[in-house]
Design a protein around this motif. Structure first.
Motif, PDB file in Angstrom:
ATOM      1  N   THR A  56       0.877  -1.085   0.122  1.00 14.68           N
ATOM      2  CA  THR A  56      -0.049   0.047  -0.045  1.00 14.68           C
ATOM      3  C   THR A  56       0.862   1.123  -0.001  1.00 14.68           C
ATOM      4  O   THR A  56       2.070   1.128   0.382  1.00 14.68           O
ATOM      5  CB  THR A  56      -0.899   0.108   1.129  1.00 14.68           C
ATOM      6  N   THR A  72       4.355   4.183   2.781  1.00 14.79           N
ATOM      7  CA  THR A  72       4.400   2.756   1.992  1.00 14.79           C
ATOM      8  C   THR A  72       4.186   1.651   3.228  1.00 14.79           C
ATOM      9  O   THR A  72       4.852   2.000   4.255  1.00 14.79           O
ATOM     10  CB  THR A  72       5.518   2.551   1.030  1.00 14.79           C
ATOM     11  N   SER A  73       3.738   0.579   2.838  1.00 15.57           N
ATOM     12  CA  SER A  73       3.878  -0.521   3.520  1.00 15.57           C
ATOM     13  C   SER A  73       3.907  -1.746   2.631  1.00 15.57           C
ATOM     14  O   SER A  73       3.081  -1.756   1.697  1.00 15.57           O
ATOM     15  CB  SER A  73       2.386  -0.824   4.318  1.00 15.57           C
ATOM     16  N   LYS A  74       4.667  -2.689   2.952  1.00 13.94           N
ATOM     17  CA  LYS A  74       4.918  -3.998   2.443  1.00 13.94           C
ATOM     18  C   LYS A  74       5.245  -3.521   0.739  1.00 13.94           C
ATOM     19  O   LYS A  74       4.984  -4.358  -0.008  1.00 13.94           O
ATOM     20  CB  LYS A  74       3.628  -4.934   2.606  1.00 13.94           C
ATOM     21  N   ASP A 105       8.531  -0.726   4.387  1.00 14.90           N
ATOM     22  CA  ASP A 105       7.561   0.337   5.315  1.00 14.90           C
ATOM     23  C   ASP A 105       8.379   1.547   5.527  1.00 14.90           C
ATOM     24  O   ASP A 105       9.289   1.536   6.144  1.00 14.90           O
ATOM     25  CB  ASP A 105       7.211  -0.485   6.460  1.00 14.90           C
ATOM     26  N   THR A 107       8.216   6.200   5.631  1.00  8.91           N
ATOM     27  CA  THR A 107       7.735   7.524   5.340  1.00  8.91           C
ATOM     28  C   THR A 107       8.731   8.519   4.793  1.00  8.91           C
ATOM     29  O   THR A 107       9.786   8.843   5.214  1.00  8.91           O
ATOM     30  CB  THR A 107       7.339   8.102   6.685  1.00  8.91           C
TER      31      THR A 107
END
Length: 166
Positions: A56, A72-74, A105, A107
């Motif tokens: 995501t 972001t994630s993963k 992950d 920012t």
């Protein structure tokens, strides 16, 4: 007399030490980073995207701060010899806004003011980045009014880059 002086010195030193500790940490508010200020802006605009494989990404743009952040994630790594580059689309031109570190992950604070930008894009570029995109964006996050309901993936075959590595 010497013992009394030692006690006075010890007490005075304790007071000075206590004062120093309070001045360093107890009385000062922690400083927020630019990214934190964007993320905490109640009027910030959020554009969220889900990718194949469970990754995501969310772009948060703050007019008050004049900054945007990508969370972001993963996120799978960019292909070997490549890097993800961020862009602000202004007047139909993609303007470099930074490189993404190779973490799943993260920012990332975009460089540049998103004011007047119509979108944030992500492209796959050679290591070190590019002055202009060398490929179509693999993701485009609209920032215009009415365009924040979702994001779109554009470009032939780009969506496959978001699949988790085998």
């Amino acid at each position: 007399m010497a013992a009394a002086a030692a006690v006075v010195a010890l007490i005075g030193g304790g007071i000075a030490l206590d004062q120093t500790l309070n001045d360093d940490g107890g009385t000062q508010q922690p400083q927020l980073t630019a990214a934190d200020r964007v993320l905490q802006d109640p009027d910030a605009r959020h554009v969220h995207k889900e990718f194949p494989g469970g990754a995501t990404a969310t772009v948060v743009s703050s007019e008050a701060e004049g900054k945007a952040v990508l969370v972001t994630s993963k996120m799978p790594p960019a292909p070997d010899g490549k890097v993800y580059e961020l862009w602000l689309q202004k007047d139909g031109v993609m303007v470099p806004a930074g490189l993404m570190p190779g973490k799943a992950d993260q920012t990332v604070l975009l460089s540049g003011d998103p004011g007047g930008a119509t979108a944030v894009g992500i492209t796959v570029e050679p290591v070190g980045g590019s002055d202009k995109p060398t490929s179509a964006p693999i993701a485009l996050f609209p920032l215009e009014a009415g365009g924040t309901a979702g994001a779109c993936v554009v470009g032939g075959g780009g969506a496959g880059l978001w699949s988790p590595p085998l």
